[in-house]
Design an enzyme around this catalytic site. Structure first.
Site, PDB file in Angstrom:
ATOM      1  N   ASN A   1       0.874  -1.175   0.000  1.00  0.00           N
ATOM      2  CA  ASN A   1       0.000   0.000   0.000  1.00  0.00           C
ATOM      3  C   ASN A   1       0.909   1.223   0.000  1.00  0.00           C
ATOM      4  O   ASN A   1       1.545   1.522   1.011  1.00  0.00           O
ATOM      5  CB  ASN A   1      -0.893  -0.042   1.252  1.00  0.00           C
ATOM      6  CG  ASN A   1      -1.715   1.216   1.420  1.00  0.00           C
ATOM      7  OD1 ASN A   1      -1.784   2.057   0.508  1.00  0.00           O
ATOM      8  ND2 ASN A   1      -2.347   1.359   2.579  1.00  0.00           N
TER       9      ASN A   1
ATOM     10  N   LYS B   1       0.081   4.271  -0.254  1.00  0.00           N
ATOM     11  CA  LYS B   1      -0.560   5.439   0.376  1.00  0.00           C
ATOM     12  C   LYS B   1      -0.395   6.671  -0.527  1.00  0.00           C
ATOM     13  O   LYS B   1      -0.334   6.533  -1.739  1.00  0.00           O
ATOM     14  CB  LYS B   1      -0.009   5.639   1.792  1.00  0.00           C
ATOM     15  CG  LYS B   1      -0.095   4.329   2.607  1.00  0.00           C
ATOM     16  CD  LYS B   1       0.160   4.472   4.060  1.00  0.00           C
ATOM     17  CE  LYS B   1       0.026   3.104   4.741  1.00  0.00           C
ATOM     18  NZ  LYS B   1       0.205   3.140   6.168  1.00  0.00           N
TER      19      LYS B   1
ATOM     20  N   HIS C   1      -9.368   1.241   5.293  1.00  0.00           N
ATOM     21  CA  HIS C   1      -8.055   1.286   5.945  1.00  0.00           C
ATOM     22  C   HIS C   1      -8.163   2.200   7.170  1.00  0.00           C
ATOM     23  O   HIS C   1      -8.917   3.175   7.158  1.00  0.00           O
ATOM     24  CB  HIS C   1      -7.017   1.835   4.954  1.00  0.00           C
ATOM     25  CG  HIS C   1      -5.628   1.746   5.464  1.00  0.00           C
ATOM     26  ND1 HIS C   1      -5.110   2.665   6.355  1.00  0.00           N
ATOM     27  CD2 HIS C   1      -4.637   0.848   5.230  1.00  0.00           C
ATOM     28  CE1 HIS C   1      -3.864   2.316   6.649  1.00  0.00           C
ATOM     29  NE2 HIS C   1      -3.550   1.223   5.981  1.00  0.00           N
TER      30      HIS C   1
ATOM     31  N   GLU D   1      -6.439   4.514   8.213  1.00  0.00           N
ATOM     32  CA  GLU D   1      -6.212   5.948   7.936  1.00  0.00           C
ATOM     33  C   GLU D   1      -7.472   6.587   7.359  1.00  0.00           C
ATOM     34  O   GLU D   1      -7.706   7.787   7.546  1.00  0.00           O
ATOM     35  CB  GLU D   1      -5.001   6.105   6.995  1.00  0.00           C
ATOM     36  CG  GLU D   1      -3.701   5.831   7.751  1.00  0.00           C
ATOM     37  CD  GLU D   1      -2.579   5.278   6.912  1.00  0.00           C
ATOM     38  OE1 GLU D   1      -2.644   5.357   5.666  1.00  0.00           O
ATOM     39  OE2 GLU D   1      -1.614   4.738   7.499  1.00  0.00           O
TER      40      GLU D   1
ATOM     41  N   GLU E   1      -4.976  -5.065  10.710  1.00  0.00           N
ATOM     42  CA  GLU E   1      -3.952  -4.024  10.832  1.00  0.00           C
ATOM     43  C   GLU E   1      -4.159  -3.293  12.160  1.00  0.00           C
ATOM     44  O   GLU E   1      -4.947  -2.339  12.226  1.00  0.00           O
ATOM     45  CB  GLU E   1      -4.073  -3.027   9.677  1.00  0.00           C
ATOM     46  CG  GLU E   1      -3.791  -3.607   8.315  1.00  0.00           C
ATOM     47  CD  GLU E   1      -3.174  -2.565   7.372  1.00  0.00           C
ATOM     48  OE1 GLU E   1      -2.195  -2.890   6.725  1.00  0.00           O
ATOM     49  OE2 GLU E   1      -3.664  -1.421   7.327  1.00  0.00           O
TER      50      GLU E   1
ATOM     51  N   GLY F   1       3.012   2.226  10.749  1.00  0.00           N
ATOM     52  CA  GLY F   1       3.944   3.335  10.583  1.00  0.00           C
ATOM     53  C   GLY F   1       4.664   3.719  11.852  1.00  0.00           C
ATOM     54  O   GLY F   1       5.309   4.766  11.913  1.00  0.00           O
TER      55      GLY F   1
ATOM     56  N   SER G   1       3.910  -2.212  10.166  1.00  0.00           N
ATOM     57  CA  SER G   1       5.368  -2.232  10.321  1.00  0.00           C
ATOM     58  C   SER G   1       5.992  -3.564   9.911  1.00  0.00           C
ATOM     59  O   SER G   1       6.946  -4.017  10.551  1.00  0.00           O
ATOM     60  CB  SER G   1       5.762  -1.859  11.757  1.00  0.00           C
ATOM     61  OG  SER G   1       5.363  -0.523  12.039  1.00  0.00           O
TER      62      SER G   1
HETATM   63  P1  13P Z   1       3.389   0.327   7.587  1.00  0.00           P
HETATM   64  O1  13P Z   1       3.904  -0.979   6.992  1.00  0.00           O
HETATM   65  O2  13P Z   1       4.122   1.512   7.089  1.00  0.00           O
HETATM   66  O3  13P Z   1       3.292   0.240   9.073  1.00  0.00           O
HETATM   67  O4  13P Z   1       1.873   0.491   7.045  1.00  0.00           O
HETATM   68  C1  13P Z   1       0.997  -0.572   7.140  1.00  0.00           C
HETATM   69  C2  13P Z   1      -0.237  -0.232   6.420  1.00  0.00           C
HETATM   70  O5  13P Z   1      -0.976   0.653   6.796  1.00  0.00           O
HETATM   71  C3  13P Z   1      -0.556  -0.993   5.196  1.00  0.00           C
HETATM   72  O6  13P Z   1      -1.837  -0.728   4.742  1.00  0.00           O
END
Ligand code: 13P
Length: 250
Positions: free
Chosen positions: A10, A12, A95, A97, A167, A173, A213
């Site tokens: 992803n 983003k 997601h 976010e 997740e 992150g 992560s």
């Molecule tokens: P990170 O791997 O940067 O923690 O992000 C995970 C994520 O949100 C994948 O959709």
């Protein structure tokens, strides 16, 4: 039938169109595994160029979000049929976010899951608890309400197109990863929930990816867990080297 491992990236809100096409081609060129599915989710602008650049290969392309109407006066939104026509086979839904920054709810997650299915896309529904919820011992309750809300009204027969991603918000992150055991426990809980809500066949066939992560150094441990069917990678999917190393760890 064993569940096929999926490694998804992803990206983003990162990478220009040019950078996205270059990264996708580095990943495609370095990919030697044919026993698992690899999915890239670039930003909307890059989706079609990336899909076109990968069109003769095994790497799949997905959207990061979709609106639930198929077309109309919805300025700024992107629909399932638009994603499908641009070359997407999958789409992320809800997601964390999106939940955190854009106020998405279980209700809109359900509308998006239905819209994805209607468009012939495979929805990759994301669920997961915050740190405060985990500390308050609410992880299972949160997962249960996210799943039952987002999958409301879904027939068991539609679940062959469904993919889930666990997740935990506190691991996204942050560099904090769920331990292998924490990930496996949450996945086992989700699978048991699927068996209750649908049936055993659905529970055994729906893939559950872990995200938060994931890096080359921790990927093998997570991917070795029996209930983990793949990973959804953010930061480490932005370099071909680290993303390919995660694929190799599977
Ligand atoms: P990170 O791997 O940067 O923690 O992000 C995970 C994520 O949100 C994948 O959709």
């Amino acid at each position: 039938m064993p569940r096929k491992i999926m490694v998804a990236g992803n990206w983003k809100m990162r990478n220009t169109v040019e950078e996205s096409v270059a990264l996708a081609s580095q990943i495609a060129q370095g990919l030697t595994r044919r026993d698992l599915e690899v999915l890239l989710c670039p930003g909307f602008l890059a989706l079609e160029p990336v899909a076109l650049s990968l069109s003769n290969g095994p790497v799949l392309v997905g959207g990061q979000n979709l609106y639930w109407q198929d077309q109309g006066a919805y300025t700024g939104e992107v629909s399932g049929p638009q994603l499908k026509a641009a070359g997407a086979s999958h789409v992320l839904v809800a997601h964390s976010e999106r939940r955190q920054h854009f106020g998405e709810s279980e209700k809109t997650a359900a509308l998006r899951v239905q819209a994805a299915l209607r468009a012939g896309l495979r929805p990759l529904l994301c669920v997961g608890e915050t740190q405060a919820e985990r500390q308050a011992d609410q992880t299972q309750g949160v997962l249960e309400s996210q799943l039952s809300g987002a999958l409301a009204g879904l027939a068991a027969s539609a679940c062959d197109r469904l993919i889930l991603a666990y997740e935990p918000v506190w691991a996204i992150g942050t560099g904090l990863t769920a331990t292998d055991q924490q990930a496996n426990d949450a996945h086992a809980f989700i699978r048991a929930w699927l068996a209750g809500r649908f049936d055993k066949a659905v529970a055994n066939s729906v893939r559950i990816l872990y995200g938060g992560s994931v890096k080359p150094a921790n990927a093998a441990g997570i991917l070795n867990q029996p209930e983990v069917d793949g990973v959804l990678v953010g930061g480490a999917s932005l370099s071909a080297q680290s993303f390919l190393a995660i694929i190799q760890a599977a």
